[in-house]
Every structure is written in structure tokens, then in C-alpha cells.
Design an enzyme around this catalytic site. Structure first.
Site, short mmCIF file in Angstrom:
data_model
loop_
_atom_site.label_atom_id
_atom_site.label_comp_id
_atom_site.label_asym_id
_atom_site.label_seq_id
_atom_site.Cartn_x
_atom_site.Cartn_y
_atom_site.Cartn_z
N SER A 170 0.85 -1.19 0.00
CA SER A 170 0.00 0.00 0.00
C SER A 170 0.89 1.24 0.00
O SER A 170 1.86 1.29 0.73
CB SER A 170 -0.89 0.04 1.25
N HIS A 197 -4.61 -4.69 -3.14
CA HIS A 197 -3.54 -5.61 -3.57
C HIS A 197 -4.04 -6.38 -4.78
O HIS A 197 -4.82 -7.33 -4.66
CB HIS A 197 -3.17 -6.59 -2.46
N HIS A 251 -0.35 -12.33 2.32
CA HIS A 251 0.00 -12.04 3.71
C HIS A 251 -0.25 -13.27 4.59
O HIS A 251 -1.16 -14.05 4.33
CB HIS A 251 -0.84 -10.88 4.26
N TYR A 260 -1.54 -13.13 7.49
CA TYR A 260 -2.83 -12.99 8.19
C TYR A 260 -4.02 -13.45 7.34
O TYR A 260 -5.11 -13.64 7.85
CB TYR A 260 -3.06 -11.55 8.67
N GLU A 261 -3.78 -13.63 6.04
CA GLU A 261 -4.87 -14.14 5.19
C GLU A 261 -5.10 -15.64 5.43
O GLU A 261 -6.07 -16.20 4.93
CB GLU A 261 -4.55 -13.90 3.72
N ALA A 270 3.17 -0.76 3.81
CA ALA A 270 2.59 0.27 4.67
C ALA A 270 2.89 -0.12 6.10
O ALA A 270 2.87 -1.31 6.43
CB ALA A 270 1.09 0.33 4.45
N MET A 328 2.77 -5.80 8.83
CA MET A 328 2.33 -7.21 8.76
C MET A 328 2.88 -7.96 7.54
O MET A 328 2.27 -8.93 7.10
CB MET A 328 0.80 -7.26 8.75
N SER A 329 3.99 -7.50 7.00
CA SER A 329 4.52 -8.17 5.80
C SER A 329 6.04 -8.08 5.77
O SER A 329 6.68 -7.91 6.81
CB SER A 329 3.93 -7.50 4.55
N ASN A 333 0.28 5.73 9.18
CA ASN A 333 -0.40 6.18 10.41
C ASN A 333 0.60 6.11 11.55
O ASN A 333 1.60 5.40 11.46
CB ASN A 333 -1.58 5.24 10.72
N HIS A 364 -8.12 0.75 8.56
CA HIS A 364 -7.56 0.45 7.24
C HIS A 364 -7.87 1.62 6.29
O HIS A 364 -7.09 1.91 5.39
CB HIS A 364 -8.15 -0.86 6.71
N1 HPA Z 1 0.23 -1.69 12.48
C1 HPA Z 1 0.46 -2.79 11.77
N2 HPA Z 1 0.46 -2.78 10.44
C2 HPA Z 1 0.21 -1.63 9.82
C3 HPA Z 1 -0.04 -0.44 10.52
C4 HPA Z 1 -0.03 -0.48 11.94
O1 HPA Z 1 -0.25 0.53 12.63
N3 HPA Z 1 -0.27 0.55 9.59
C5 HPA Z 1 -0.12 -0.04 8.38
N4 HPA Z 1 0.16 -1.35 8.51
#
Ligand code: HPA
Length: 273
Positions: free
Chosen positions: A29, A60, A82, A84-85, A112, A209-210, A233, A245
Site C-alpha cells: 500500500s 492488492h 499475507h 494474516y490471510e 505500509a 504485517m509483511s 499512520n 484500514h
Molecule cells: N500496524 C500494523 N500494520 C500496519 C499499521 C499499523 O499501525 N499501519 C499499516 N500497517
């Protein structure tokens, strides 16, 4: 079920490839806009490539591109699988092993991430200098792979020369690049403020997370690795607001032109290495 091997996927890719780039870029992202700068030679849906998992996350796409950024030939992966998927690590890193078997020597991983470092703002970009793996597993767990090291040295996961190219690309792009340590969690929930305080104590500058599984597997194959995060963020508890998200995607959208220019300039500098 007997899944195709990365070697089989790479053989398929070789017969489909109009170019033989040595640089591959994985778009997270905040970086997809680089596709508007790519002179596309060929676009291939992940569904056509034997064994490549199709991403399920919005933003994605699941497409592989051959093309040029400036004069430099590149292979671009738009979308990643990912952990988490629900994919096993073998599936998460299938594309990385495929790239290695195809003949890629240099891998730029983008993502991201949430910012922990108090000096970071949403919309910043961070060059990865190192990582902390808190995903709860390791992508090299499992049977040893013939011909590849079992115990992989991660002392210099993120290549110094590629980091320097990113820094130079940042200057050309007139972007202030942050540098720091990326901590990977499995997700998909965001972190609690207590977790973020703990991670900051551990030395993390950003959380996501990647990237880490791909970086570890790429190092097992001896690829040179670089990483860039779009700080979409501020992490939980550092940010006054709740996390969503939507915020991640909004920030990614706001800085997409900078992200794209950074990657393009990096690709052009890469060619001169
Ligand atoms: N935490 C985990 N993964 C993320 C975040 C976050 O704050 N922002 C974008 N991906």
C-alpha cells in the site's frame, strides 16, 4: 494437494517473459502508483502463474508486470500474500522463491507501516535498516531445502549499497527519508497501545504485517534486499485517533506520487550500479 514448485513457476515465467530484469519490486500500500510510471512490456495475472497465491486484500491487485522504469528493466509484483490471510509461510514466500529461481538478484520490498518513532509523521517514508520478527514463526521452518543454507545469517539483511541508492533516490525526489527498524507482527488486528510501548522498548521504529518473511527467504537465496515503508499512520496509542484500514489507504493515496517517484528514481540509480 501437490502444489507446483517455485522452480516450475519460474520456468513458466521464463517462457512468458519479454525481458530478463535482475531487479524485482514488491508493491505494498502506498506504492502502487509507480505502475503509472512503468512502461509495461507485459502484465500477467497471478492466477495464470502456477502456484502463486492470489491476494484477497483490497488495494492488492495480484498482477505481475515486466516493464521499464526509466531505462531500467524491472519485474513488479503488484500485490502479495499475507500471513494474516491464512496462508502458510511457504505460500507467503512462494513468489520470493520464484523470483530467485527466475534470476532476480535484487529485491525491493515496499509496505505500509505504523510509525512508533516519535519523530515520524503519517505520510513519511522509512528505509529499512533492520527488522524484528515477531510474527511468531519463521519462513525457513520446515524441511531443509537442498542447496540452500539451513541457518541463514541475517546480520546484514538490508543491503547497505541498496540503502545508499534509496537515500540518493530520496534526495533526487526531494523527500526526507526516515530510516529505521521494521517490526513484523502477524496481524490482522492492529496492535494495542501496550504492545506498541513494548515494541518501542525493543527498538522498533515502525510496525507492519509483511516484508519480513520475504526478506528472510530472499536472504536464504542470496538476493540483495532493500525495504521501504510508507508510514501510513502513527501506531496505536501514539496516534490520538483510533486506527483504521481506511486511514492507511487515505494516507497511501495522499503520498502516492512521492512513493512512485522514489521507486522510479531508485530503479534508475540501480541501473548505474
Ligand atoms: N500496524 C500494523 N500494520 C500496519 C499499521 C499499523 O499501525 N499501519 C499499516 N500497517
Amino acid at each position: 494437494m501437490n502444489l507446483p514448485t517455485p522452480q516450475k513457476a519460474a520456468a513458466w515465467l521464463k517462457q512468458a517473459a519479454p525481458l530478463r530484469p535482475t531487479l524485482a519490486i514488491v508493491l505494498g500500500s502506498g506504492f502502487h502508483h509507480v505502475l503509472t510510471e512503468l512502461r509495461v512490456a507485459k502484465k500477467i495475472s497471478y492466477t495464470k502463474i502456477p502456484g502463486l497465491p492470489k491476494p484477497t486484500v483490497s488495494g492488492h491487485a495480484g498482477e505481475l508486470y515486466f516493464g521499464h522504469l526509466g531505462q531500467n528493466p524491472v519485474l513488479v509484483l503488484s500485490g502479495r500474500a499475507h500471513f494474516y490471510e491464512g496462508h502458510e509461510m511457504e505460500r507467503v514466500t512462494f513468489a520470493t522463491r520464484t523470483l530467485a529461481a527466475f534470476g532476480i538478484t535484487d529485491l525491493l520490498l515496499t509496505n505500509a507501516a505504523g510509525g512508533l518513532n516519535r519523530k515520524f509523521s503519517a505520510g513519511d517514508f522509512m528505509v529499512l535498516t533492520d527488522h524484528i520478527n515477531l510474527m511468531g514463526t519463521n519462513p525457513l521452518r520446515g524441511p531443509a531445502v537442498a542447496g540452500l543454507p539451513r541457518f541463514v545469517d541475517l546480520t546484514a539483511t538490508y543491503d547497505k549499497q541498496l540503502q545508499a541508492k534509496l537515500a540518493k533516490a530520496g534526495k533526487i525526489t526531494k523527500l526526507k527519508l526516515q530510516r529505521g527498524v521494521y517490526l513484523a507482527v502477524s496481524g490482522p488486528s492492529y496492535e494495542t497501545p501496550a504492545e506498541i510501548r513494548a515494541f518501542a522498548t525493543l527498538g522498533a521504529d515502525a510496525v507492519g504485517m509483511s516484508t519480513v518473511p520475504e526478506a528472510i527467504v530472499a536472504r536464504q537465496h542470496g538476493l540483495r534486499v532493500a525495504g521501504v515503508s510508507c508510514i501510513t499512520n502513527l501506531a496505536a496509542g501514539i496516534s490520538k485517533a483510533n486506527l483504521s484500514h481506511t486511514e492507511v489507504l487515505e494516507t497511501a493515496e495522499r503520498v502516492k506520487k512521492s512513493g512512485a517517484a522514489l521507486i522510479r528514481n531508485f530503479a534508475e540509480l540501480y541501473q548505474k550500479m
